[in-house]
Each structure stands twice: as C-alpha cells, then as structure tokens.
Design an enzyme around this catalytic site. Structure first.
Site, PDB file in Angstrom:
ATOM      1  N   ASN A   1      14.476 -12.796  -5.971  1.00 42.70           N
ATOM      2  CA  ASN A   1      14.843 -12.743  -4.549  1.00 42.70           C
ATOM      3  C   ASN A   1      13.748 -12.094  -3.736  1.00 42.70           C
ATOM      4  O   ASN A   1      13.043 -11.196  -4.195  1.00 42.70           O
ATOM      5  CB  ASN A   1      16.191 -12.021  -4.368  1.00 42.70           C
ATOM      6  CG  ASN A   1      16.026 -10.540  -4.086  1.00 42.70           C
ATOM      7  OD1 ASN A   1      15.801 -10.126  -2.947  1.00 42.70           O
ATOM      8  ND2 ASN A   1      16.091  -9.714  -5.135  1.00 42.70           N
TER       9      ASN A   1
ATOM     10  N   PHE B   1      15.744  -7.350   3.031  1.00 43.09           N
ATOM     11  CA  PHE B   1      16.694  -6.480   3.758  1.00 43.09           C
ATOM     12  C   PHE B   1      17.295  -7.178   4.977  1.00 43.09           C
ATOM     13  O   PHE B   1      17.292  -6.636   6.105  1.00 43.09           O
ATOM     14  CB  PHE B   1      16.020  -5.178   4.224  1.00 43.09           C
ATOM     15  CG  PHE B   1      15.582  -4.244   3.126  1.00 43.09           C
ATOM     16  CD1 PHE B   1      16.087  -4.329   1.844  1.00 43.09           C
ATOM     17  CD2 PHE B   1      14.648  -3.239   3.394  1.00 43.09           C
ATOM     18  CE1 PHE B   1      15.674  -3.452   0.843  1.00 43.09           C
ATOM     19  CE2 PHE B   1      14.234  -2.357   2.411  1.00 43.09           C
ATOM     20  CZ  PHE B   1      14.741  -2.470   1.149  1.00 43.09           C
TER      21      PHE B   1
ATOM     22  N   SER C   1      12.146  -1.558  -3.195  1.00 43.12           N
ATOM     23  CA  SER C   1      12.244  -3.009  -3.039  1.00 43.12           C
ATOM     24  C   SER C   1      10.848  -3.596  -2.879  1.00 43.12           C
ATOM     25  O   SER C   1      10.039  -3.078  -2.106  1.00 43.12           O
ATOM     26  CB  SER C   1      13.075  -3.357  -1.810  1.00 43.12           C
ATOM     27  OG  SER C   1      12.870  -4.723  -1.491  1.00 43.12           O
TER      28      SER C   1
ATOM     29  N   ASN D   1      10.177  -6.322  -1.417  1.00 40.88           N
ATOM     30  CA  ASN D   1      10.190  -7.349  -0.371  1.00 40.88           C
ATOM     31  C   ASN D   1       9.968  -6.848   1.045  1.00 40.88           C
ATOM     32  O   ASN D   1      10.094  -7.598   2.001  1.00 40.88           O
ATOM     33  CB  ASN D   1      11.506  -8.132  -0.448  1.00 40.88           C
ATOM     34  CG  ASN D   1      11.663  -8.787  -1.801  1.00 40.88           C
ATOM     35  OD1 ASN D   1      10.724  -9.401  -2.308  1.00 40.88           O
ATOM     36  ND2 ASN D   1      12.828  -8.636  -2.416  1.00 40.88           N
ATOM     37  N   THR D   2       9.688  -5.561   1.192  1.00 43.48           N
ATOM     38  CA  THR D   2       9.306  -5.021   2.506  1.00 43.48           C
ATOM     39  C   THR D   2       7.896  -4.459   2.356  1.00 43.48           C
ATOM     40  O   THR D   2       7.688  -3.538   1.566  1.00 43.48           O
ATOM     41  CB  THR D   2      10.286  -3.903   2.952  1.00 43.48           C
ATOM     42  OG1 THR D   2      11.571  -4.483   3.143  1.00 43.48           O
ATOM     43  CG2 THR D   2       9.835  -3.256   4.254  1.00 43.48           C
TER      44      THR D   2
ATOM     45  N   LYS E   1      16.120   5.605  -5.601  1.00 44.90           N
ATOM     46  CA  LYS E   1      16.088   4.399  -6.443  1.00 44.90           C
ATOM     47  C   LYS E   1      14.636   3.990  -6.662  1.00 44.90           C
ATOM     48  O   LYS E   1      13.889   3.790  -5.704  1.00 44.90           O
ATOM     49  CB  LYS E   1      16.873   3.264  -5.783  1.00 44.90           C
ATOM     50  CG  LYS E   1      16.933   2.019  -6.674  1.00 44.90           C
ATOM     51  CD  LYS E   1      17.938   1.008  -6.156  1.00 44.90           C
ATOM     52  CE  LYS E   1      18.003  -0.225  -7.046  1.00 44.90           C
ATOM     53  NZ  LYS E   1      18.975  -1.209  -6.579  1.00 44.90           N
TER      54      LYS E   1
ATOM     55  N   ASN F   1      15.130  -0.890  -9.617  1.00 51.62           N
ATOM     56  CA  ASN F   1      15.171  -2.043  -8.732  1.00 51.62           C
ATOM     57  C   ASN F   1      14.621  -3.266  -9.480  1.00 51.62           C
ATOM     58  O   ASN F   1      14.376  -3.201 -10.685  1.00 51.62           O
ATOM     59  CB  ASN F   1      14.341  -1.740  -7.476  1.00 51.62           C
ATOM     60  CG  ASN F   1      14.935  -2.373  -6.236  1.00 51.62           C
ATOM     61  OD1 ASN F   1      15.245  -3.562  -6.247  1.00 51.62           O
ATOM     62  ND2 ASN F   1      15.095  -1.609  -5.172  1.00 51.62           N
TER      63      ASN F   1
HETATM   64  C1  FMN Z   1      19.753 -11.016  -4.266  1.00 52.61           C
HETATM   65  C2  FMN Z   1      19.459  -9.565  -4.548  1.00 52.61           C
HETATM   66  C3  FMN Z   1      19.368  -8.681  -3.488  1.00 52.61           C
HETATM   67  C4  FMN Z   1      19.094  -7.337  -3.722  1.00 52.61           C
HETATM   68  N1  FMN Z   1      19.041  -6.459  -2.677  1.00 52.61           N
HETATM   69  C5  FMN Z   1      18.852  -5.144  -2.908  1.00 52.61           C
HETATM   70  C6  FMN Z   1      18.881  -4.216  -1.847  1.00 52.61           C
HETATM   71  O1  FMN Z   1      19.097  -4.560  -0.688  1.00 52.61           O
HETATM   72  N2  FMN Z   1      18.667  -2.906  -2.151  1.00 52.61           N
HETATM   73  C7  FMN Z   1      18.441  -2.455  -3.418  1.00 52.61           C
HETATM   74  O2  FMN Z   1      18.274  -1.250  -3.640  1.00 52.61           O
HETATM   75  N3  FMN Z   1      18.444  -3.324  -4.454  1.00 52.61           N
HETATM   76  C8  FMN Z   1      18.639  -4.643  -4.226  1.00 52.61           C
HETATM   77  N4  FMN Z   1      18.650  -5.515  -5.274  1.00 52.61           N
HETATM   78  C9  FMN Z   1      18.382  -5.000  -6.636  1.00 52.61           C
HETATM   79  C10 FMN Z   1      19.675  -4.686  -7.399  1.00 52.61           C
HETATM   80  O3  FMN Z   1      20.411  -3.678  -6.772  1.00 52.61           O
HETATM   81  C11 FMN Z   1      19.323  -4.250  -8.844  1.00 52.61           C
HETATM   82  O4  FMN Z   1      18.600  -3.044  -8.790  1.00 52.61           O
HETATM   83  C12 FMN Z   1      18.509  -5.286  -9.585  1.00 52.61           C
HETATM   84  O5  FMN Z   1      18.908  -6.587  -9.265  1.00 52.61           O
HETATM   85  C13 FMN Z   1      18.622  -5.106 -11.097  1.00 52.61           C
HETATM   86  O6  FMN Z   1      19.962  -5.263 -11.513  1.00 52.61           O
HETATM   87  P1  FMN Z   1      20.537  -6.632 -12.142  1.00 52.61           P
HETATM   88  O7  FMN Z   1      19.547  -7.077 -13.187  1.00 52.61           O
HETATM   89  O8  FMN Z   1      21.884  -6.275 -12.671  1.00 52.61           O
HETATM   90  O9  FMN Z   1      20.607  -7.597 -11.008  1.00 52.61           O
HETATM   91  C14 FMN Z   1      18.902  -6.874  -5.062  1.00 52.61           C
HETATM   92  C15 FMN Z   1      19.018  -7.776  -6.122  1.00 52.61           C
HETATM   93  C16 FMN Z   1      19.290  -9.111  -5.887  1.00 52.61           C
HETATM   94  C17 FMN Z   1      19.409 -10.047  -7.064  1.00 52.61           C
END
Ligand code: FMN
Length: 356
Positions: free
Chosen positions: A123, A127, A196, A198-199, A230, A259
C-alpha cells in the site's frame, strides 16, 4: 475443524476479491460499508459476535484495560469507522488512524495491491484521512473521555498520529502536537507513527534528534495519556537502539513493532511484477522481519517496556511466536484480508491459553 467464520469467509472471498473488477481499494470500501452496517444495528452486532465468538481475556497494559491481547492494527479504520463492529469481530482493542492535523486525500489511486499467492499487501495510501478534529468529533458521539468511550464501546481505542503531507518535516512537531491536542482526551493510548513509508520524510523522524524533540513535546502535551512509538522493520539495530534511548529517557509507555517494510523479499514468483509498485509491504513476507525486531527490542529493554508485535500475523502459531519473541500484545491487518475475521479469535484464544 475450521470455524463457521472461517468457512463463511472462504466462501465469500472470491466475490469480495472481484468487487470493483478486482480493485483492492474498492473491496476495502465495500467491506467498510458492511462493517458500518453491522456497527449501526444491534442484531447484526449480536449475529457477528455469535459467528466470530470474541475471546474474553481481560488484560491491563500501560494502565489500559484491554478485552484481549489481539488488536486491530492502524490503517484499517483511519477515521474511526465501525467502532462497535471491531469488538464483535473479536478484537480486544483497536488502533484507529493514522490521522493527521490537516484532512488530506492521500496518494493517487491505484494505491493498494493484494498479492494473494504471497499472502501480502502493498500500500501507498499516504494517510488519506479526514483530519484529527473530524476524528475527535466522531468519537465524541460515543463519549467525551477515553474512559467514557472505553465504557460505552467495551474496548479501548488507541489513536495513531502522523504528519500532514503539506507540513514540512522541520515543522512536523507542531503538526503532531496540534493533532494530539484535538484527540488526547479521547485516546486510551496515542501511537506516534514515524514509520510509514508513504509520507515523504516521515521516517526521518525516527532519527534520534528529531524523535527526541517530537516525543518530548508530545509528552508535555499528553495529559498523562500513554504514548507509544511505532517503528519500521527496516531499521538497523543501531537505529533501534537510538529509538530505545529516546523512549527510555522520555518515558514512552511502549513500542509498536512494526510498520510495513520497504523491502520486497518473500513475494511469490507469480506476483513479482507487483514488487515494482511503490509502497509498504505487509502480510506474510513481514512475519519473520517483524518478529526479529521484537526479539531484538525485548533483549534490549528486558521486561520493562510493553511491546505490541505487528507484522505478518496470520495464524495462532504466528501470534504465539510473536509473544515468544517478546511481544505482550499483537495487532493484525493483512491477514484479515486473506483469512477474514476467524484469524482474530483464533489468535486471541491461543494467546489466552498460553498466558493462562
Ligand atoms: C492498507 C494499509 C494501510 C495502513 N495504514 C497504516 C496507517 O495509517 N498507520 C500505521 O501506523 N500503519 C498502517 N499500516 C500498517 C499496519 O498497521 C501494520 O503495521 C502492517 O500492515 C503490518 O501488519 P500486517 O502484516 O498484519 O498487515 C497500514 C497497512 C495497510 C495494509
């Protein structure tokens, strides 16, 4: 024997994955719409509970009472959507956001990609959110304090804060502080998201000098709300040590690791073409990376600091391995997409049995 929730999701998944011609964000929006319907109707919440069978395993962490050890990871409910649906699916806590001070649309679409053969997601949402003030207004429908929200919803909410895209990195501290002021009375904990991918520039806030200033200012404004940091899975051990120094010195209540990764290891050959998409990779390719960071963190901090382990948890075994590596709690997101809500109670039950 698979649960009813697992069987139902397995049957529904092909249809879900074909929503919007197979576009992952369309499926996400469709799912959020259904969850908001569940949220609004008590009989649907009861039905969801009877299918998903939430596990009751009350535990206290950084002064917060959680319903069990499995939380919704940040990014799914960016604007605090469907708040009464998450506990019905079996979550013991939820981290909503990431929100920023300024409302923002996020990156251009497409920005969300499913990699089913790899059980992974890429992804670069960036944000997309309605802003911290809008989140606060939404939460106030349920209560005007974290305690009132906890009471009304039956589980606690963490709120994840990030930097607005239009705010230059050198003004980041003020941007986070403004968001904190808007939501601090409503959060059971606040996650400082500096990880993140992405910023632009956000992850540089993990550098020791920046992070120290950021955490110090947020601490001053926190009114006692536990602050968690985080981190990214791509940090060197030296960089993790720096983060830990700041956390210890500034009285951070816990670490969330991790993350998404900017790495691309673990993608199935059939999905190699998608590896070129910019963004953070989550799901199964992250399992070992995130666990190794948690193991390293725990070795450094001893039993002192609570750790939330997140990254590629897709089964009870993954959750147990994360706890064995040193996590006190876990969160998940990507495995919900591939396995549906059955993964929540499966992991919560395993963690309950382990700690009983
Ligand atoms: C579509 C998507 C959007 C995410 N947006 C955020 C976010 O806004 N803030 C954040 O701290 N992590 C974000 N994450 C990261 C998740 O919180 C998590 O740390 C990461 O996906 C690893 O966990 P997982 O393997 O169970 O998905 C996002 C993940 C995905 C897949």
């Amino acid at each position: 024997m698979p649960s009813v929730a697992a069987l139902a999701y397995r049957a529904a998944r092909p249809a879900l994955f074909s929503v919007g011609g197979g576009d992952a964000e369309a499926a996400h929006k469709w799912t959020m719409g259904r969850l908001e319907t569940i949220d609004r109707h008590r009989p649907l919440r009861a039905l969801t509970r009877s299918v998903c069978r939430p596990v009751s395993d009350p535990v206290s962490m950084f002064g917060v009472q959680l319903a069990n050890r499995v939380g919704l990871a940040a990014g799914m409910a960016k604007n605090g959507e469907a708040l009464r649906a998450w506990p019905a699916l079996g979550f013991g806590f939820a981290e909503i956001g990431t929100v920023t001070w300024h409302a923002q649309p996020g990156n251009d679409t497409p920005r969300l990609f499913r990699l089913p053969a790899s059980r992974a997601v890429i992804n670069r949402m960036g944000f997309n959110n309605h802003g911290a003030r809008a989140l606060a207004a939404r939460l106030r429908r349920y209560g005007d304090s974290a305690a009132a929200l906890r009471e009304r919803l039956g589980y606690p909410l963490g709120i994840s804060l990030g930097k607005s895209k239009i705010t230059p990195v050198e003004d980041a501290v003020g941007d986070y502080v403004s968001s904190l002021r808007a939501i601090r009375d409503l959060a059971s904990y606040v996650a400082i998201n500096v990880s993140s991918p992405n910023t632009p520039g956000l992850r540089s806030l993990q550098d020791k000098g920046f992070l120290d200033e950021l955490v110090a200012e947020l601490r001053d404004e926190s009114r006692g709300v536990p602050l968690l940091v985080k981190i990214a899975p791509d940090l060197t051990h030296g960089a993790v040590d720096d983060v830990l120094d700041v956390c210890r010195e500034r009285g951070v209540a816990g670490i969330i690791a991790t993350n998404t990764t900017i790495g691309r290891d673990g993608i199935a050959p059939a999905e190699r073409a998608l590896a070129d998409e910019a963004g953070g990779l989550s799901g199964a390719p992250l399992t070992v990376l995130a666990r190794d960071i948690v193991r390293y963190l725990r070795a450094q901090v001893g039993s002192d600091l609570p750790i939330i382990g997140v990254g590629g948890i897709g089964s009870a075994d993954d959750a147990l391995a994360m706890v064995d590596a040193g996590a006190d709690l876990v969160q998940l997101y990507s495995s919900l997409i591939f396995r549906g809500p059955a993964v929540v109670s499966e992991t919560a039950q395993a963690l309950k049995d382990r700690t009983a």
